[in-house]
Motif scaffolding. Structure first.
Motif, PDB file in Angstrom:
ATOM      1  N   ASP A 135       0.843  -1.187   0.000  1.00  0.00           N
ATOM      2  CA  ASP A 135       0.000   0.000   0.000  1.00  0.00           C
ATOM      3  C   ASP A 135       0.879   1.239   0.000  1.00  0.00           C
ATOM      4  OD1 ASP A 135      -2.534  -1.218   0.066  1.00  0.00           O
ATOM      5  OD2 ASP A 135      -2.401  -1.519   2.224  1.00  0.00           O
ATOM      6  N   PHE A 136       0.375   2.281  -0.680  1.00  0.00           N
ATOM      7  CA  PHE A 136       1.069   3.554  -0.788  1.00  0.00           C
ATOM      8  C   PHE A 136       0.079   4.672  -0.520  1.00  0.00           C
ATOM      9  CE2 PHE A 136       3.045   0.473  -3.562  1.00  0.00           C
ATOM     10  CZ  PHE A 136       4.396   0.605  -3.281  1.00  0.00           C
ATOM     11  N   GLU A 137       0.585   5.793  -0.054  1.00  0.00           N
ATOM     12  CA  GLU A 137      -0.237   6.984   0.153  1.00  0.00           C
ATOM     13  C   GLU A 137       0.222   8.060  -0.823  1.00  0.00           C
ATOM     14  OE1 GLU A 137      -1.054  10.472   3.485  1.00  0.00           O
ATOM     15  OE2 GLU A 137       0.382   8.887   3.924  1.00  0.00           O
ATOM     16  N   LEU A 138      -0.688   8.576  -1.637  1.00  0.00           N
ATOM     17  CA  LEU A 138      -0.358   9.625  -2.587  1.00  0.00           C
ATOM     18  C   LEU A 138      -0.068  10.914  -1.837  1.00  0.00           C
ATOM     19  CD1 LEU A 138      -0.147  10.532  -5.560  1.00  0.00           C
ATOM     20  CD2 LEU A 138      -2.595  11.095  -5.443  1.00  0.00           C
ATOM     21  N   LEU A 139       1.114  11.502  -2.080  1.00  0.00           N
ATOM     22  CA  LEU A 139       1.512  12.735  -1.409  1.00  0.00           C
ATOM     23  C   LEU A 139       1.452  13.955  -2.320  1.00  0.00           C
ATOM     24  CD1 LEU A 139       4.690  11.411   0.479  1.00  0.00           C
ATOM     25  CD2 LEU A 139       2.375  11.732   1.399  1.00  0.00           C
ATOM     26  N   GLU A 140       1.733  13.745  -3.608  1.00  0.00           N
ATOM     27  CA  GLU A 140       1.877  14.892  -4.501  1.00  0.00           C
ATOM     28  C   GLU A 140       1.793  14.423  -5.946  1.00  0.00           C
ATOM     29  OE1 GLU A 140       5.386  18.278  -5.221  1.00  0.00           O
ATOM     30  OE2 GLU A 140       5.783  16.569  -3.923  1.00  0.00           O
ATOM     31  N   THR A 141       1.289  15.302  -6.814  1.00  0.00           N
ATOM     32  CA  THR A 141       1.295  15.034  -8.250  1.00  0.00           C
ATOM     33  C   THR A 141       1.768  16.277  -8.989  1.00  0.00           C
ATOM     34  OG1 THR A 141      -1.004  15.720  -8.529  1.00  0.00           O
ATOM     35  CG2 THR A 141      -0.597  13.361  -8.154  1.00  0.00           C
ATOM     36  N   ALA A 142       2.257  16.054 -10.191  1.00  0.00           N
ATOM     37  CA  ALA A 142       2.679  17.161 -11.055  1.00  0.00           C
ATOM     38  C   ALA A 142       2.626  16.671 -12.495  1.00  0.00           C
ATOM     39  CB  ALA A 142       4.096  17.611 -10.702  1.00  0.00           C
ATOM     40  N   ARG A 143       2.681  17.616 -13.405  1.00  0.00           N
ATOM     41  CA  ARG A 143       2.761  17.276 -14.823  1.00  0.00           C
ATOM     42  C   ARG A 143       4.071  17.821 -15.360  1.00  0.00           C
ATOM     43  NH1 ARG A 143      -1.078  19.041 -19.911  1.00  0.00           N
ATOM     44  NH2 ARG A 143       0.135  17.890 -21.445  1.00  0.00           N
ATOM     45  N   ASN A 144       4.747  16.992 -16.133  1.00  0.00           N
ATOM     46  CA  ASN A 144       5.958  17.418 -16.827  1.00  0.00           C
ATOM     47  C   ASN A 144       5.816  16.945 -18.271  1.00  0.00           C
ATOM     48  OD1 ASN A 144       8.557  17.626 -17.957  1.00  0.00           O
ATOM     49  ND2 ASN A 144       9.485  17.572 -15.917  1.00  0.00           N
ATOM     50  N   LYS A 145       5.381  17.876 -19.115  1.00  0.00           N
ATOM     51  CA  LYS A 145       5.080  17.605 -20.519  1.00  0.00           C
ATOM     52  C   LYS A 145       4.198  16.364 -20.666  1.00  0.00           C
ATOM     53  CE  LYS A 145       8.379  20.446 -22.741  1.00  0.00           C
ATOM     54  NZ  LYS A 145       8.938  20.755 -24.006  1.00  0.00           N
ATOM     55  N   ALA A 146       4.712  15.249 -21.223  1.00  0.00           N
ATOM     56  CA  ALA A 146       3.876  14.065 -21.452  1.00  0.00           C
ATOM     57  C   ALA A 146       3.601  13.263 -20.185  1.00  0.00           C
ATOM     58  CB  ALA A 146       4.540  13.156 -22.486  1.00  0.00           C
ATOM     59  N   PHE A 147       4.343  13.513 -19.116  1.00  0.00           N
ATOM     60  CA  PHE A 147       4.287  12.669 -17.921  1.00  0.00           C
ATOM     61  C   PHE A 147       3.405  13.231 -16.816  1.00  0.00           C
ATOM     62  CE2 PHE A 147       8.201  11.698 -20.055  1.00  0.00           C
ATOM     63  CZ  PHE A 147       8.315  10.326 -19.942  1.00  0.00           C
ATOM     64  N   VAL A 148       2.656  12.352 -16.189  1.00  0.00           N
ATOM     65  CA  VAL A 148       1.995  12.653 -14.921  1.00  0.00           C
ATOM     66  C   VAL A 148       2.881  12.001 -13.856  1.00  0.00           C
ATOM     67  CG1 VAL A 148      -0.014  12.240 -13.463  1.00  0.00           C
ATOM     68  CG2 VAL A 148      -0.312  12.751 -15.897  1.00  0.00           C
ATOM     69  N   ILE A 149       3.327  12.794 -12.914  1.00  0.00           N
ATOM     70  CA  ILE A 149       4.258  12.300 -11.905  1.00  0.00           C
ATOM     71  C   ILE A 149       3.547  12.244 -10.568  1.00  0.00           C
ATOM     72  CG2 ILE A 149       6.492  12.670 -10.792  1.00  0.00           C
ATOM     73  CD1 ILE A 149       7.167  14.373 -13.379  1.00  0.00           C
ATOM     74  N   ALA A 150       3.692  11.116  -9.916  1.00  0.00           N
ATOM     75  CA  ALA A 150       3.056  10.912  -8.616  1.00  0.00           C
ATOM     76  C   ALA A 150       4.117  10.520  -7.591  1.00  0.00           C
ATOM     77  CB  ALA A 150       1.989   9.826  -8.714  1.00  0.00           C
ATOM     78  N   ARG A 151       4.074  11.183  -6.436  1.00  0.00           N
ATOM     79  CA  ARG A 151       4.981  10.854  -5.329  1.00  0.00           C
ATOM     80  C   ARG A 151       4.162  10.205  -4.232  1.00  0.00           C
ATOM     81  NH1 ARG A 151       7.217  13.395  -0.539  1.00  0.00           N
ATOM     82  NH2 ARG A 151       5.837  15.181  -0.850  1.00  0.00           N
ATOM     83  N   TYR A 152       4.603   9.019  -3.800  1.00  0.00           N
ATOM     84  CA  TYR A 152       3.887   8.220  -2.815  1.00  0.00           C
ATOM     85  C   TYR A 152       4.767   7.953  -1.594  1.00  0.00           C
ATOM     86  CZ  TYR A 152       1.051   6.868  -6.898  1.00  0.00           C
ATOM     87  OH  TYR A 152       0.259   6.868  -8.017  1.00  0.00           O
ATOM     88  N   ARG A 153       4.150   7.855  -0.452  1.00  0.00           N
ATOM     89  CA  ARG A 153       4.795   7.337   0.758  1.00  0.00           C
ATOM     90  C   ARG A 153       4.499   5.852   0.811  1.00  0.00           C
ATOM     91  NH1 ARG A 153       3.334   6.002   5.935  1.00  0.00           N
ATOM     92  NH2 ARG A 153       1.181   6.634   5.631  1.00  0.00           N
ATOM     93  N   VAL A 154       5.511   5.069   1.166  1.00  0.00           N
ATOM     94  CA  VAL A 154       5.312   3.629   1.312  1.00  0.00           C
ATOM     95  C   VAL A 154       4.616   3.397   2.645  1.00  0.00           C
ATOM     96  CG1 VAL A 154       6.432   1.377   1.459  1.00  0.00           C
ATOM     97  CG2 VAL A 154       7.354   3.136  -0.071  1.00  0.00           C
ATOM     98  N   VAL A 155       3.431   2.813   2.616  1.00  0.00           N
ATOM     99  CA  VAL A 155       2.654   2.543   3.832  1.00  0.00           C
ATOM    100  C   VAL A 155       3.056   1.206   4.430  1.00  0.00           C
ATOM    101  CG1 VAL A 155       0.332   2.166   4.762  1.00  0.00           C
ATOM    102  CG2 VAL A 155       0.741   3.993   3.074  1.00  0.00           C
ATOM    103  N   GLY A 156       3.061   0.161   3.607  1.00  0.00           N
ATOM    104  CA  GLY A 156       3.466  -1.155   4.085  1.00  0.00           C
ATOM    105  C   GLY A 156       2.902  -2.270   3.243  1.00  0.00           C
ATOM    106  N   ALA A 157       3.341  -3.463   3.565  1.00  0.00           N
ATOM    107  CA  ALA A 157       2.882  -4.647   2.839  1.00  0.00           C
ATOM    108  C   ALA A 157       1.412  -4.875   3.063  1.00  0.00           C
ATOM    109  CB  ALA A 157       3.695  -5.864   3.283  1.00  0.00           C
ATOM    110  N   ARG A 158       0.757  -5.353   2.042  1.00  0.00           N
ATOM    111  CA  ARG A 158      -0.657  -5.726   2.148  1.00  0.00           C
ATOM    112  C   ARG A 158      -0.754  -7.107   2.741  1.00  0.00           C
ATOM    113  NH1 ARG A 158      -4.391  -2.800   0.246  1.00  0.00           N
ATOM    114  NH2 ARG A 158      -5.848  -4.510  -0.064  1.00  0.00           N
TER     115      ARG A 158
END
Length: 182
Positions: free
Chosen positions: A155-178
């Motif tokens: 599992d991950f928690e979404l912290l931030e998103t951004a766009r860089n031309k063709a890319f959607v970038i997502a930064r996640y915190r690692v929550v832990g194993a499912r």
């Protein structure tokens, strides 16, 4: 405390490379080198690079006439095989990430560790409690098969998103194993 970040690019369907380990899908996408989540910003915060043997061999195969792209960081390649060492900063190690935690953190100093990939190595770092964040640059491509982004249920928690031309970038915190009940 050393931060461990898995920074990578992925297709929309979660693959790092196609079944033949090609990155043509990635290298054909436009990106602003100075835009959000730039590689320069990552490198400025990175003291150690870790990668698996397949990633290392891909770099060597696709840049044979170029100097080692990471001369300012110590690079540790996780492998159970002998591999050619192309730069004094490259070292091959085997075993689990946890077995090398002290080595990696000492080498990183005050900077972080960039887990380049692949997805199996990143998942091994996460399983050993040594992955803090995952930054994924999603390209507008679907491959249908290939090398997976991550190879274990987590599992991950979404912290931030951004766009860089063709890319959607997502930064996640690692929550832990499912677990089985999740």
């Amino acid at each position: 405390m050393t931060d461990y970040t898995y920074y990578t690019a992925s297709t929309l369907d979660g693959f790092l490379a196609d079944p033949d380990d090609s990155l043509d899908w990635l290298l054909s996408q436009p990106i602003d080198e100075d835009g959000p989540f730039s590689i320069a910003d990552l490198m400025a915060a990175t003291g150690v690079i870790v990668m698996g043997a397949t990633t290392y061999e891909w770099v060597l195969e696709h840049t044979p006439d170029e100097p080692w792209p990471y001369p300012d960081q110590q690079t540790f390649v996780f492998s159970h095989r002998e591999l050619p060492l192309v730069h004094p900063t490259v070292r091959v190690i085997s075993g689990s990430p946890a077995e090398h935690r002290e080595l990696l953190e000492t080498a990183a100093g005050e900077l972080g560790v960039w887990v380049v990939g692949g997805g199996g190595l990143a998942a091994a770092f996460a399983a050993d409690g040594m992955l803090d964040e995952m930054v994924v640059c999603y390209a507008p491509v679907a491959l249908g098969a290939g090398r997976p982004l991550f190879t274990r249920p987590f599992d991950f928690e979404l912290l931030e998103t951004a766009r860089n031309k063709a890319f959607v970038i997502a930064r996640y915190r690692v929550v832990g194993a499912r677990g089985p009940s999740q």
